[in-house]
Design a protein around this motif. Structure first.
Motif, PDB file in Angstrom:
ATOM      1  N   GLY A  51      11.308   5.869 -72.119  1.00  0.00           N
ATOM      2  CA  GLY A  51      11.503   7.160 -71.468  1.00  0.00           C
ATOM      3  C   GLY A  51      10.206   7.719 -70.926  1.00  0.00           C
ATOM      4  N   VAL A  52      10.213   9.034 -70.654  1.00  0.00           N
ATOM      5  CA  VAL A  52       9.064   9.710 -70.049  1.00  0.00           C
ATOM      6  C   VAL A  52       8.741  10.987 -70.808  1.00  0.00           C
ATOM      7  CG1 VAL A  52       8.239  10.927 -67.986  1.00  0.00           C
ATOM      8  CG2 VAL A  52       9.522   8.791 -67.744  1.00  0.00           C
ATOM      9  N   LEU A  53       7.460  11.178 -71.094  1.00  0.00           N
ATOM     10  CA  LEU A  53       6.987  12.422 -71.701  1.00  0.00           C
ATOM     11  C   LEU A  53       6.388  13.287 -70.608  1.00  0.00           C
ATOM     12  CD1 LEU A  53       6.448  14.003 -74.365  1.00  0.00           C
ATOM     13  CD2 LEU A  53       4.171  12.956 -74.368  1.00  0.00           C
ATOM     14  N   SER A  54       6.957  14.484 -70.420  1.00  0.00           N
ATOM     15  CA  SER A  54       6.511  15.388 -69.368  1.00  0.00           C
ATOM     16  C   SER A  54       5.714  16.548 -69.944  1.00  0.00           C
ATOM     17  CB  SER A  54       7.726  15.931 -68.600  1.00  0.00           C
ATOM     18  OG  SER A  54       7.384  17.056 -67.819  1.00  0.00           O
ATOM     19  N   LYS A  89      16.924   9.495 -69.796  1.00  0.00           N
ATOM     20  CA  LYS A  89      17.765   9.196 -68.630  1.00  0.00           C
ATOM     21  C   LYS A  89      16.895   9.209 -67.370  1.00  0.00           C
ATOM     22  CE  LYS A  89      22.032  10.955 -70.667  1.00  0.00           C
ATOM     23  NZ  LYS A  89      23.172  11.906 -70.547  1.00  0.00           N
ATOM     24  N   VAL A  90      16.105   8.162 -67.239  1.00  0.00           N
ATOM     25  CA  VAL A  90      15.161   8.048 -66.124  1.00  0.00           C
ATOM     26  C   VAL A  90      15.547   6.837 -65.272  1.00  0.00           C
ATOM     27  CG1 VAL A  90      12.748   7.763 -65.471  1.00  0.00           C
ATOM     28  CG2 VAL A  90      13.336   9.007 -67.565  1.00  0.00           C
ATOM     29  N   PRO A  91      15.796   7.037 -63.973  1.00  0.00           N
ATOM     30  CA  PRO A  91      16.135   5.895 -63.109  1.00  0.00           C
ATOM     31  C   PRO A  91      14.997   4.878 -63.091  1.00  0.00           C
ATOM     32  CG  PRO A  91      16.545   7.989 -61.988  1.00  0.00           C
ATOM     33  CD  PRO A  91      15.787   8.304 -63.237  1.00  0.00           C
ATOM     34  N   SER A  92      15.340   3.614 -63.214  1.00  0.00           N
ATOM     35  CA  SER A  92      14.343   2.553 -63.149  1.00  0.00           C
ATOM     36  C   SER A  92      14.875   1.426 -62.282  1.00  0.00           C
ATOM     37  CB  SER A  92      14.010   2.026 -64.558  1.00  0.00           C
ATOM     38  OG  SER A  92      15.160   1.449 -65.148  1.00  0.00           O
ATOM     39  N   VAL A  93      14.014   0.521 -61.883  1.00  0.00           N
ATOM     40  CA  VAL A  93      14.438  -0.643 -61.095  1.00  0.00           C
ATOM     41  C   VAL A  93      13.942  -1.905 -61.785  1.00  0.00           C
ATOM     42  CG1 VAL A  93      14.436   0.638 -58.915  1.00  0.00           C
ATOM     43  CG2 VAL A  93      12.378  -0.580 -59.613  1.00  0.00           C
ATOM     44  N   ASN A  94      14.705  -2.973 -61.668  1.00  0.00           N
ATOM     45  CA  ASN A  94      14.293  -4.236 -62.282  1.00  0.00           C
ATOM     46  C   ASN A  94      14.113  -5.316 -61.232  1.00  0.00           C
ATOM     47  OD1 ASN A  94      16.918  -4.761 -61.586  1.00  0.00           O
ATOM     48  ND2 ASN A  94      17.644  -5.134 -63.667  1.00  0.00           N
ATOM     49  N   ASN A  95      13.703  -4.869 -60.054  1.00  0.00           N
ATOM     50  CA  ASN A  95      13.498  -5.802 -58.950  1.00  0.00           C
ATOM     51  C   ASN A  95      12.284  -5.366 -58.149  1.00  0.00           C
ATOM     52  OD1 ASN A  95      13.616  -7.551 -56.801  1.00  0.00           O
ATOM     53  ND2 ASN A  95      15.515  -6.716 -55.935  1.00  0.00           N
ATOM     54  N   SER A  96      11.163  -6.056 -58.357  1.00  0.00           N
ATOM     55  CA  SER A  96       9.941  -5.667 -57.644  1.00  0.00           C
ATOM     56  C   SER A  96       9.994  -6.035 -56.164  1.00  0.00           C
ATOM     57  CB  SER A  96       8.711  -6.309 -58.300  1.00  0.00           C
ATOM     58  OG  SER A  96       8.809  -7.720 -58.268  1.00  0.00           O
ATOM     59  N   ASN A  97      11.091  -6.695 -55.752  1.00  0.00           N
ATOM     60  CA  ASN A  97      11.280  -7.004 -54.332  1.00  0.00           C
ATOM     61  C   ASN A  97      12.099  -5.944 -53.610  1.00  0.00           C
ATOM     62  OD1 ASN A  97       9.861  -9.518 -54.252  1.00  0.00           O
ATOM     63  ND2 ASN A  97      11.587 -10.493 -55.282  1.00  0.00           N
ATOM     64  N   MET A  98      12.459  -4.868 -54.317  1.00  0.00           N
ATOM     65  CA  MET A  98      13.170  -3.763 -53.672  1.00  0.00           C
ATOM     66  C   MET A  98      12.348  -3.237 -52.499  1.00  0.00           C
ATOM     67  SD  MET A  98      14.041   0.021 -55.233  1.00  0.00           S
ATOM     68  CE  MET A  98      15.644  -0.288 -55.955  1.00  0.00           C
ATOM     69  N   LEU A  99      13.020  -2.877 -51.409  1.00  0.00           N
ATOM     70  CA  LEU A  99      12.327  -2.351 -50.240  1.00  0.00           C
ATOM     71  C   LEU A  99      11.795  -0.951 -50.523  1.00  0.00           C
ATOM     72  CD1 LEU A  99      14.740  -3.486 -47.374  1.00  0.00           C
ATOM     73  CD2 LEU A  99      12.613  -4.583 -48.133  1.00  0.00           C
ATOM     74  N   ILE A 100      10.690  -0.618 -49.874  1.00  0.00           N
ATOM     75  CA  ILE A 100      10.065   0.687 -50.071  1.00  0.00           C
ATOM     76  C   ILE A 100      11.005   1.824 -49.682  1.00  0.00           C
ATOM     77  CG2 ILE A 100       8.239   2.210 -49.195  1.00  0.00           C
ATOM     78  CD1 ILE A 100       6.367  -0.187 -49.182  1.00  0.00           C
ATOM     79  N   ASP A 101      11.773   1.639 -48.599  1.00  0.00           N
ATOM     80  CA  ASP A 101      12.664   2.725 -48.189  1.00  0.00           C
ATOM     81  C   ASP A 101      13.794   2.945 -49.199  1.00  0.00           C
ATOM     82  OD1 ASP A 101      13.841   0.343 -47.518  1.00  0.00           O
ATOM     83  OD2 ASP A 101      14.490   0.944 -45.528  1.00  0.00           O
ATOM     84  N   GLU A 102      14.175   1.898 -49.946  1.00  0.00           N
ATOM     85  CA  GLU A 102      15.173   2.065 -51.000  1.00  0.00           C
ATOM     86  C   GLU A 102      14.598   2.887 -52.149  1.00  0.00           C
ATOM     87  OE1 GLU A 102      17.974  -1.656 -51.417  1.00  0.00           O
ATOM     88  OE2 GLU A 102      15.911  -2.372 -51.139  1.00  0.00           O
ATOM     89  N   ALA A 103      13.343   2.631 -52.487  1.00  0.00           N
ATOM     90  CA  ALA A 103      12.682   3.421 -53.531  1.00  0.00           C
ATOM     91  C   ALA A 103      12.513   4.867 -53.079  1.00  0.00           C
ATOM     92  CB  ALA A 103      11.320   2.814 -53.866  1.00  0.00           C
ATOM     93  N   ALA A 104      12.184   5.057 -51.815  1.00  0.00           N
ATOM     94  CA  ALA A 104      12.031   6.413 -51.280  1.00  0.00           C
ATOM     95  C   ALA A 104      13.337   7.190 -51.412  1.00  0.00           C
ATOM     96  CB  ALA A 104      11.596   6.355 -49.819  1.00  0.00           C
ATOM     97  N   ALA A 105      14.467   6.520 -51.193  1.00  0.00           N
ATOM     98  CA  ALA A 105      15.767   7.174 -51.312  1.00  0.00           C
ATOM     99  C   ALA A 105      16.010   7.665 -52.738  1.00  0.00           C
ATOM    100  CB  ALA A 105      16.878   6.209 -50.891  1.00  0.00           C
ATOM    101  N   MET A 106      15.476   6.947 -53.728  1.00  0.00           N
ATOM    102  CA  MET A 106      15.613   7.381 -55.119  1.00  0.00           C
ATOM    103  C   MET A 106      14.861   8.684 -55.368  1.00  0.00           C
ATOM    104  SD  MET A 106      15.313   3.729 -57.178  1.00  0.00           S
ATOM    105  CE  MET A 106      15.545   4.508 -58.785  1.00  0.00           C
ATOM    106  N   PHE A 107      13.674   8.811 -54.765  1.00  0.00           N
ATOM    107  CA  PHE A 107      12.909  10.053 -54.907  1.00  0.00           C
ATOM    108  C   PHE A 107      13.615  11.213 -54.213  1.00  0.00           C
ATOM    109  CE2 PHE A 107       9.196   7.238 -55.758  1.00  0.00           C
ATOM    110  CZ  PHE A 107       8.758   7.846 -56.922  1.00  0.00           C
ATOM    111  N   PHE A 108      14.200  10.941 -53.030  1.00  0.00           N
ATOM    112  CA  PHE A 108      14.914  11.996 -52.308  1.00  0.00           C
ATOM    113  C   PHE A 108      16.146  12.452 -53.089  1.00  0.00           C
ATOM    114  CE2 PHE A 108      13.065   9.962 -48.300  1.00  0.00           C
ATOM    115  CZ  PHE A 108      12.043  10.892 -48.245  1.00  0.00           C
TER     116      PHE A 108
END
Length: 211
Positions: free
Chosen positions: A47-50, A81-100
């Motif tokens: 998880g994440v400590l904020s 409950k933190v979104p994560s990805v298990n594919n370092s080949n994911m496209l940058i724009d797909e990761a950007a969509a997660m932030f949006f």
């Protein structure tokens, strides 16, 4: 381009163990000028400590004994409950969509098949890459034209002959009597030469600064 090109690897990161106390977690956060911190169990991402959440909770509980509060376990305060990805080949724009989709995300954890943390993608890294891709640091030129057909090819040819390199181009309909707005990001040693060449060919150019 995939996220592997902008991923900060786990070896470069500050992390905290689920077994550590809150005081240690906050020291790591504050000493490294961070907003949040990955929490691990061994190598596994948990998880994440904020920092903000911890402070809000402390004052919500009316302060109390600070030392006692700081001795509590990290696992009491982390978000799991933190979104994560298990594919370092994911496209940058797909990761950007997660932030949006989740504006509260500070970073996206990247894990392997065993859920072990291998790195993170930060919002800052995403923004910097998009700025580079779209030439956001270059001068912004805006041209308004009628009779769009054929004009764009002429504009790009003029810019190239004047020593300019178009980094990004966007065309939009102003919905006013067929008037089209052409916005370009142009890299050039002499941007005024590019503008003058466009003016000499009958195109009125407006230059805007983003600073």
């Amino acid at each position: 381009m995939n996220i592997n090109s902008i991923m900060k690897k786990v070896e470069e990161l500050r992390t905290i163990s689920i077994d550590d106390n809150l005081g240690k977690g906050l020291r790591v956060i504050e000493d490294n000028d961070l907003l949040s911190l990955p929490v691990l169990e061994g190598k596994k991402f948990i998880g994440v400590l904020s920092r903000q959440y911890v402070y809000e909770l402390y004052f919500k509980e009316d302060g109390g004994d600070k030392e006692k509060f700081l001795q509590r376990k990290v696992e009491e305060f982390m978000r799991t409950k933190v979104p994560s990805v298990n594919n370092s080949n994911m496209l940058i724009d797909e990761a950007a969509a997660m932030f949006f989709a989740n504006n509260k995300l500070r970073f996206i954890p990247v894990v392997n098949g065993e859920e072990e943390l291998i790195g993170i993608i930060t919002k800052k890294a995403i923004l910097e890459r998009f700025k580079f891709i779209y030439g956001m640091d270059e001068p912004r030129l805006v041209i308004y034209i009628y009779d769009f057909k054929g004009k764009l090819a002429k504009i790009t040819d003029i810019i190239a002959k004047a020593g300019g390199n178009i980094r990004n181009i966007v065309q939009a309909d102003t919905e006013v009597l067929g008037l089209q707005e052409i916005t370009l990001r142009v890299k050039a040693n002499d941007i005024q030469k590019v503008i003058k060449s466009l003016n000499n060919h009958g195109f009125e150019v407006r230059e805007f600064s983003d600073n």
